[in-house]
Design a protein around this motif. Structure first.
Motif, mmCIF file in Angstrom:
data_model
loop_
_atom_site.group_PDB
_atom_site.id
_atom_site.type_symbol
_atom_site.label_atom_id
_atom_site.label_comp_id
_atom_site.label_asym_id
_atom_site.label_seq_id
_atom_site.Cartn_x
_atom_site.Cartn_y
_atom_site.Cartn_z
ATOM 1 N N GLN A 167 33.037 28.211 34.015
ATOM 2 C CA GLN A 167 31.943 29.166 34.224
ATOM 3 C C GLN A 167 30.592 28.456 34.138
ATOM 4 O OE1 GLN A 167 33.044 31.917 31.122
ATOM 5 N NE2 GLN A 167 33.962 33.372 32.574
ATOM 6 N N LYS B 140 33.229 36.558 36.498
ATOM 7 C CA LYS B 140 31.982 36.542 37.256
ATOM 8 C C LYS B 140 30.897 37.303 36.493
ATOM 9 C CE LYS B 140 34.037 38.217 41.037
ATOM 10 N NZ LYS B 140 35.467 38.045 40.680
ATOM 11 N N THR B 141 31.320 38.408 35.862
ATOM 12 C CA THR B 141 30.352 39.227 35.140
ATOM 13 C C THR B 141 29.627 38.423 34.057
ATOM 14 O OG1 THR B 141 31.961 40.965 35.461
ATOM 15 C CG2 THR B 141 30.092 41.474 34.056
ATOM 16 N N GLU B 142 30.365 37.542 33.367
ATOM 17 C CA GLU B 142 29.745 36.743 32.310
ATOM 18 C C GLU B 142 28.664 35.831 32.885
ATOM 19 O OE1 GLU B 142 32.818 37.752 32.281
ATOM 20 O OE2 GLU B 142 32.672 38.808 30.365
ATOM 21 N N THR C 41 29.878 33.205 25.342
ATOM 22 C CA THR C 41 29.921 31.759 25.534
ATOM 23 C C THR C 41 30.714 31.488 26.804
ATOM 24 O OG1 THR C 41 30.101 31.661 23.162
ATOM 25 C CG2 THR C 41 30.461 29.605 24.363
ATOM 26 N N GLY D 13 39.170 38.552 37.472
ATOM 27 C CA GLY D 13 39.389 38.185 36.078
ATOM 28 C C GLY D 13 38.870 36.808 35.708
HETATM 29 P P1 ADP Z 1 35.698 39.341 37.203
HETATM 30 O O1 ADP Z 1 34.462 40.179 37.269
HETATM 31 O O2 ADP Z 1 35.498 37.969 37.746
HETATM 32 O O3 ADP Z 1 36.924 40.022 37.737
HETATM 33 P P2 ADP Z 1 35.400 39.744 34.382
HETATM 34 O O4 ADP Z 1 33.991 39.301 34.262
HETATM 35 O O5 ADP Z 1 35.681 41.204 34.366
HETATM 36 O O6 ADP Z 1 36.025 39.080 35.688
HETATM 37 O O7 ADP Z 1 36.245 39.005 33.266
HETATM 38 C C1 ADP Z 1 37.612 39.267 33.043
HETATM 39 C C2 ADP Z 1 37.891 39.389 31.574
HETATM 40 O O8 ADP Z 1 37.718 38.137 30.909
HETATM 41 C C3 ADP Z 1 36.987 40.373 30.883
HETATM 42 O O9 ADP Z 1 37.736 41.142 29.985
HETATM 43 C C4 ADP Z 1 35.989 39.507 30.159
HETATM 44 O O10 ADP Z 1 35.506 40.136 29.012
HETATM 45 C C5 ADP Z 1 36.766 38.247 29.851
HETATM 46 N N1 ADP Z 1 35.889 37.080 29.872
HETATM 47 C C6 ADP Z 1 35.575 36.342 30.952
HETATM 48 N N2 ADP Z 1 34.739 35.325 30.628
HETATM 49 C C7 ADP Z 1 34.515 35.416 29.309
HETATM 50 C C8 ADP Z 1 33.733 34.643 28.380
HETATM 51 N N3 ADP Z 1 33.030 33.578 28.770
HETATM 52 N N4 ADP Z 1 33.753 35.034 27.090
HETATM 53 C C9 ADP Z 1 34.463 36.124 26.710
HETATM 54 N N5 ADP Z 1 35.208 36.890 27.535
HETATM 55 C C10 ADP Z 1 35.254 36.541 28.817
#
Ligand code: ADP
Ligand code: ZN
Length: 752
Positions: free
Chosen positions: A220, A247-249, A215, A244
């Protein structure tokens, strides 16, 4: 009779061959041809016509390789763009794009048995026979809901899916059941469910509910909408999100949308081992749809993946390093370039010297695919495109959830030294923080930009330092081997105690690398468990994985490493990050030094406190007032970009120009100088004051060859196409010039 133009894996133009119609050869096919009297090559058919080319003796195409067409017309356009833009031949693109499918000098036919390539599968789950009736489920619920509520929930979820999808045989895709693998394995052991690998389901419903997605937070969600808007306007989207921020989400949501439409998706990453965590996350959600691609795969495996994808009908998620852009896509929908600023996207050692990020942007035009460039510290090129509105721009300024960005402490090494607050290479600021982390059972990352024990050794009497006889750089001392090593060509020699120059017994290790940091931190914290991650300890993938895994599992407390540790890792327990010496990042003799130093330091800092309260980053430097350090301390990307862009504009550097670098090399210095003079005068005749040099290259000598460089700066707004045409003419004119012919000249467009 037909006639074909064929690309061969050579730095040569295309050749013509005759084709027997019975072979059924078409454009984009791989074929075997004879070249010269005894050599055979794999080639790619670029064009076919019935008009006989004007050559007296045409050889025939001998056979066709593979039943699948290897190149789509769109991929042909991509190769043509690369060859034109990066000033190389299609044959050189082919060498890179089809390394394992097209043997130069293939005498045998198809090396890969296409029949052995199996269609991809995904896991399906069904309830066991005893649980297939409504009554049985009710009974199971009543009996177990108290003691095993999770198990009951999973079983009911499966039953609901079966009903919803009207799955007659009771099997539903595992990806729709939101539980971990261990839980499912337990259910299987208890005989409650059974699983089966089945042909991957084709998704065309356009519904993202085909996957279980995280979610999104409202920030985001907003960023996702900005990206959608950019894509609807046929623009590339830049996703600028601090480390953190999740972005991956956002990537995951975009990927799901495209896969659900039956599109293919590419995710580019700068270095495959570093991004294993990202790949694991994607595989968990998109099981059965992901392919990873990188140079450590065996040629056979790479060839197979290529052929499988060439035959796929879409819905593929391909994750890989820069050369992934050459994989076939049936229905290209989305290309994500993660860490888009990373220099690893640029191939710099051989032709084509392409940048995969820039190719992705071009692919969006050629393939009609959407593109997202993601970074915590975007390249100034992409940022400028966002500022001018050419790209859409989505920004995530905060970490996801309760995460806060780490506190950054700048620690002055000279002051610490004066006040006696320094132990070997550690200021007390850093030592106190390490101590605090150790006391609360948290982890520490220490970053030093150099591998080895000491970057050089020096005689304290006469000042002599041993250098590489082939590269003329100082030799790095390595502790384990007690040898001196050249980090450019690998030359090694025994470490001497006696100075080869003045015969005094007074050689001392100078500066410090990761080995020395490891040694000293072990002395300062004897009870800490320490691992080191750098080019020496992680030469094999398994060694790399072991070190990362052990730190992830908190089986080690302190991780010492080079930039390899700065990227992409998400280690839960890290509360202190130390940068041992930022000075050598600040003083690089390169117009990109500021940008690179900022990116690297922000990335290293981003490893701290991603999960626990607030991480601390201690940056040791003798220049605490240096602008880069100030920008890093305030985390102010925009301020860094503003000042840096003003400077670049004033001096006409990228993004306000394109830089084309010519490197000349030869073992004979006089010959090299003459050739450099000839090339630069030819260039000056056309480009006047845009030509800089010749100068000695940053590494004047490499592997026994002298090197000189000439730079060409083409200001934005001027026609780069015209410039390339001029450069081709220059090379044509010099073709018969003996003084130049002997010298190797390489051309690097948009050199980093
Ligand atoms: P980035 O790639 O921007 O550095 P990440 O995508 O690795 O950041 O996210 C950082 C942390 O926050 C991860 O552990 C991720 O699982 C958690 N996180 C970020 N957005 C969400 C979300 N929408 N729901 C659950 N966990 C999230
Ligand atoms: Zn060397």
């Amino acid at each position: 009779m037909l006639y074909a133009q064929v690309v061969l894996p050579l730095a040569q133009p295309m050749y013509s061959f005759s084709v027997d119609e019975s072979l059924g050869v078409e454009v984009g096919d791989a074929v075997v041809v004879q070249f010269g009297s005894s050599r055979y090559y794999t080639g790619i058919v670029w064009g076919i016509s019935s008009e006989r080319p004007n050559f007296p003796r045409l050889k025939p195409i001998l056979s066709k390789l593979y039943s699948r067409r290897l190149l789509s017309p769109a991929t042909q356009r991509l190769w043509e763009w690369i060859a034109d833009y990066y000033l190389c031949t299609l044959g050189e693109v082919m060498r890179l794009a089809l390394p394992s499918l097209a043997k130069p000098s293939a005498t045998s036919l198809s090396e890969l048995d296409e029949r052995s390539i199996e269609p991809p599968t995904e896991q399906f789950i069904a309830l066991s026979d005893e649980l297939r009736s409504e009554e049985a489920l009710l009974a199971y619920h009543d009996k177990h809901v108290r003691r095993a509520p999770r198990r009951v929930k999973t079983i009911e979820r499966i039953a609901a899916l079966v009903a919803e999808r009207k799955a007659e045989d009771g099997f539903v895709p595992r990806r729709l059941v939101d539980v971990d693998t261990q839980h499912l394995a337990a259910l299987r052991t208890k005989g409650l469910i059974c699983t089966e690998q089945r042909l991957r389901e084709r998704l065309t419903s356009g519904d993202k509910q085909n996957f279980i997605l995280p979610t999104l937070s409202s920030a985001q969600q907003q960023a996702l909408e900005v990206i959608h808007k950019a894509h609807n306007e046929d623009k590339v989207a830049l996703l600028h999100g601090v480390t953190g921020s999740g972005k991956t989400e956002i990537y995951i949501h975009l990927i799901a949308e495209h896969l659900a439409l039956g599109h293919d998706v590419m995710v580019l990453v700068p270095e495959i081992v570093i991004t294993s965590q990202l790949i694991e996350r994607l595989e968990r959600i998109f099981e059965g749809r992901t392919t990873t691609y990188h140079s450590r795969l065996t040629p056979l495996r790479r060839g197979r993946e290529f052929l499988r994808l060439a035959a796929s009908s879409g819905g593929e998620l391909i994750v890989g390093v820069r050369s992934t852009i050459f994989l076939p896509m049936h229905n290209p929908g989305l290309i994500i370039v993660d860490e888009e600023h990373d220099p690893g996207y640029k191939q710099s050692d051989l032709q084509p010297r392409y940048n995969a990020r820039d190719c992705a942007v071009v692919m969006s035009r050629i393939y009609g695919a959407r593109v997202v460039l993601g970074s915590a510290t975007p390249s100034l090129e992409s940022y400028t495109n966002a500022l001018t509105g050419k790209y859409g721009y989505a920004e995530l300024k905060e970490r996801w959830g309760k995460g806060v960005l780490p506190e950054i402490v700048v620690s002055d090494t000279l002051r610490a030294l004066k006040r006696g607050e320094r132990r070997t290479h550690f200021n007390l600021d850093l030592l106190c923080n390490i101590e605090r982390s150790m006391a609360s059972n948290e982890q520490v990352i220490l970053f030093q930009n150099r591998r080895g024990y000491a970057p050089y050794i020096q005689c304290r009497t006469c000042g002599y330092s041993p250098r590489c006889p082939h590269c003329n750089v100082t030799l790095t001392q390595h502790k384990a081997s007690s040898r001196l090593e050249c980090h450019y060509c690998g030359y090694t020699m025994e470490r001497t105690e006696v100075c080869p120059n003045c015969q005094t017994r007074d050689m001392k290790a100078m500066g410090f690398g990761t080995e020395k940091v490891e040694e000293e931190i072990a002395r300062l914290f004897p009870e800490a468990r320490i691992e080191r991650l750098d080019g020496d300890t992680s030469s094999s993938e398994s060694a790399f994985k072991r070190i990362v895994h052990s730190f992830e599992q908190h089986e080690s407390d302190i991780l010492v490493g080079t930039q390899i540790i700065s990227k992409g890792f998400d280690f839960e327990g890290v509360s202190t990050v130390g940068v041992l010496n930022a000075d050598n990042l600040l003083s690089a003799p390169d117009f990109r030094a500021t940008e690179r130093a900022f990116q690297l330091l922000m990335q290293v800092a981003g490893r701290a406190g991603r999960h626990n309260d607030r991480g601390r980053v201690v940056i040791q430097t003798s220049q605490p007032q240096h602008p880069v350090i100030r920008y890093v301390a305030s985390g102010d990307y925009h301020a860094m970009a503003r000042t840096e862009l003003a400077e670049r504009r004033a001096f006409g550097y990228p993004p306000y120009s394109h830089i084309i670098r010519f490197t000349l090399r030869h073992s004979d210095y006089e010959l090299l100088r003459r050739a450099a003079h000839v090339l630069s005068s030819h260039l000056r005749a056309r480009f006047a004051q845009r030509v800089m040099g010749p100068v000695s290259a940053a590494l004047e000598m490499l592997r026994g060859e002298h090197r000189a460089e000439i730079l060409l700066k083409i200001e934005s707004g001027a026609s780069l196409k015209l410039a390339r045409a001029h450069i081709r003419q220059v090379f044509d004119e010099m073709r018969n010039d003996k003084s130049v012919k002997m010298v190797t000249i390489t051309t690097d467009v948009d050199a980093l």
